[in-house]
Design a protein around this motif. Structure first.
Motif, PDB file in Angstrom:
ATOM      1  N   ILE A 173       0.854  -1.067  -0.124  1.00 40.03           N
ATOM      2  CA  ILE A 173      -0.223   0.145  -0.037  1.00 40.03           C
ATOM      3  C   ILE A 173       1.047   1.366   0.056  1.00 40.03           C
ATOM      4  CG2 ILE A 173      -0.410   0.248   2.627  1.00 40.03           C
ATOM      5  CD1 ILE A 173      -3.301   0.469   0.546  1.00 40.03           C
ATOM      6  N   ARG A 174       0.547   2.147  -0.956  1.00 38.75           N
ATOM      7  CA  ARG A 174       1.574   3.382  -1.149  1.00 38.75           C
ATOM      8  C   ARG A 174       0.905   4.485  -0.238  1.00 38.75           C
ATOM      9  NH1 ARG A 174       6.035   1.545  -2.255  1.00 38.75           N
ATOM     10  NH2 ARG A 174       6.071   0.545  -4.314  1.00 38.75           N
ATOM     11  N   SER A 175      -0.596   4.504  -0.231  1.00 38.61           N
ATOM     12  CA  SER A 175      -1.242   5.702   0.458  1.00 38.61           C
ATOM     13  C   SER A 175      -2.441   5.319   0.912  1.00 38.61           C
ATOM     14  CB  SER A 175      -1.349   7.090  -0.516  1.00 38.61           C
ATOM     15  OG  SER A 175      -2.112   6.550  -1.668  1.00 38.61           O
ATOM     16  N   MET A 176      -2.802   6.306   2.120  1.00 37.68           N
ATOM     17  CA  MET A 176      -4.217   5.954   2.795  1.00 37.68           C
ATOM     18  C   MET A 176      -4.848   7.381   2.829  1.00 37.68           C
ATOM     19  SD  MET A 176      -3.397   3.447   5.669  1.00 37.68           S
ATOM     20  CE  MET A 176      -2.183   4.030   6.519  1.00 37.68           C
ATOM     21  N   THR A 177      -6.100   7.547   2.602  1.00 39.15           N
ATOM     22  CA  THR A 177      -6.730   8.800   2.711  1.00 39.15           C
ATOM     23  C   THR A 177      -7.753   8.709   3.775  1.00 39.15           C
ATOM     24  OG1 THR A 177      -6.325   8.949   0.155  1.00 39.15           O
ATOM     25  CG2 THR A 177      -7.959  10.554   1.239  1.00 39.15           C
ATOM     26  N   GLU A 178      -7.794   9.557   4.545  1.00 36.13           N
ATOM     27  CA  GLU A 178      -8.561   9.735   5.674  1.00 36.13           C
ATOM     28  C   GLU A 178     -10.138  10.688   4.982  1.00 36.13           C
ATOM     29  OE1 GLU A 178      -8.560  11.563   9.903  1.00 36.13           O
ATOM     30  OE2 GLU A 178      -7.929  12.978   8.566  1.00 36.13           O
ATOM     31  N   LEU A 179     -11.306   9.861   5.211  1.00 36.62           N
ATOM     32  CA  LEU A 179     -12.322  10.336   4.820  1.00 36.62           C
ATOM     33  C   LEU A 179     -12.803  11.556   5.438  1.00 36.62           C
ATOM     34  CD1 LEU A 179     -14.402   7.147   3.656  1.00 36.62           C
ATOM     35  CD2 LEU A 179     -13.330   8.792   2.009  1.00 36.62           C
ATOM     36  N   GLY A 180     -12.867  11.556   6.503  1.00 41.13           N
ATOM     37  CA  GLY A 180     -13.458  12.482   7.493  1.00 41.13           C
ATOM     38  C   GLY A 180     -14.877  12.662   7.685  1.00 41.13           C
ATOM     39  N   PRO A 181     -15.384  13.689   8.570  1.00 41.56           N
ATOM     40  CA  PRO A 181     -16.672  13.479   8.818  1.00 41.56           C
ATOM     41  C   PRO A 181     -17.734  13.966   7.974  1.00 41.56           C
ATOM     42  CG  PRO A 181     -15.587  15.292   9.796  1.00 41.56           C
ATOM     43  CD  PRO A 181     -14.720  14.520   9.255  1.00 41.56           C
ATOM     44  N   ARG A 182     -17.353  14.323   6.936  1.00 35.09           N
ATOM     45  CA  ARG A 182     -18.229  15.084   5.983  1.00 35.09           C
ATOM     46  C   ARG A 182     -18.494  14.232   4.606  1.00 35.09           C
ATOM     47  NH1 ARG A 182     -17.502  21.564   6.456  1.00 35.09           N
ATOM     48  NH2 ARG A 182     -17.551  21.704   8.535  1.00 35.09           N
ATOM     49  N   THR A 183     -17.952  12.963   4.749  1.00 35.13           N
ATOM     50  CA  THR A 183     -18.151  12.081   3.513  1.00 35.13           C
ATOM     51  C   THR A 183     -19.446  11.156   3.703  1.00 35.13           C
ATOM     52  OG1 THR A 183     -15.696  12.116   3.258  1.00 35.13           O
ATOM     53  CG2 THR A 183     -16.747  10.372   2.058  1.00 35.13           C
ATOM     54  N   PHE A 184     -20.382  11.567   2.783  1.00 35.20           N
ATOM     55  CA  PHE A 184     -21.612  10.802   2.610  1.00 35.20           C
ATOM     56  C   PHE A 184     -21.600  10.174   1.639  1.00 35.20           C
ATOM     57  CE2 PHE A 184     -22.466  14.974   4.954  1.00 35.20           C
ATOM     58  CZ  PHE A 184     -22.620  14.470   6.338  1.00 35.20           C
ATOM     59  N   ASP A 185     -21.195   9.944   0.560  1.00 36.84           N
ATOM     60  CA  ASP A 185     -21.207   9.371  -0.591  1.00 36.84           C
ATOM     61  C   ASP A 185     -20.567   7.986  -0.896  1.00 36.84           C
ATOM     62  OD1 ASP A 185     -18.843  10.537  -0.784  1.00 36.84           O
ATOM     63  OD2 ASP A 185     -18.850  11.073  -2.930  1.00 36.84           O
ATOM     64  N   HIS A 186     -19.950   7.569   0.297  1.00 40.20           N
ATOM     65  CA  HIS A 186     -19.571   6.456   0.252  1.00 40.20           C
ATOM     66  C   HIS A 186     -19.957   5.235   0.654  1.00 40.20           C
ATOM     67  CE1 HIS A 186     -15.241   4.462   0.186  1.00 40.20           C
ATOM     68  NE2 HIS A 186     -15.682   3.810   1.193  1.00 40.20           N
ATOM     69  N   PRO A 187     -20.323   4.000  -0.120  1.00 40.44           N
ATOM     70  CA  PRO A 187     -21.199   3.034   0.390  1.00 40.44           C
ATOM     71  C   PRO A 187     -20.517   2.538   1.607  1.00 40.44           C
ATOM     72  CG  PRO A 187     -20.371   2.805  -1.861  1.00 40.44           C
ATOM     73  CD  PRO A 187     -19.330   3.698  -1.237  1.00 40.44           C
TER      74      PRO A 187
END
Length: 95
Positions: free
Chosen positions: A61-75
């Motif tokens: 794995i090269r990178s990880m992204t934090e979605l944060g509290p305002r992400t609503f479009d993720h299943p």
């Protein structure tokens, strides 16, 4: 390098050679011990992180992204990193 991208725009990278220990408590909680110039504990919290843990162990794995509290479009049933915290450690490790 392992790159961490935070929802607020920060980017932090660590060398894979500095990762000394990985722990998974359940499918939503991973901890990494990083010993470089300083000692750090990275805590990754989210959902369905079993595959991420396996990829970290293999160094694939090269990178990880934090979605944060305002992400609503993720299943709901797909893997997601809700928070990444970095804690500076002093003294003996408590892992």
């Amino acid at each position: 390098m392992l790159q961490l991208m935070f929802y607020d725009g920060r980017v932090v990278s660590y060398a894979f050679s500095d990762i000394r220990e990985m722990q998974k408590r359940d499918a939503g909680h991973i901890e990494l011990s990083i010993y470089g110039m300083e000692k750090y504990r990275l805590t990754i919290k989210g959902r369905h992180l079993n595959e991420l843990f396996d990829l970290l162990q293999l160094g694939r794995i090269r990178s990880m992204t934090e979605l944060g509290p305002r992400t609503f479009d993720h299943p709901e049933d797909s893997p997601a990193i809700d928070t990444i915290t970095i804690e500076t450690l002093t003294g003996p490790s408590s892992f």
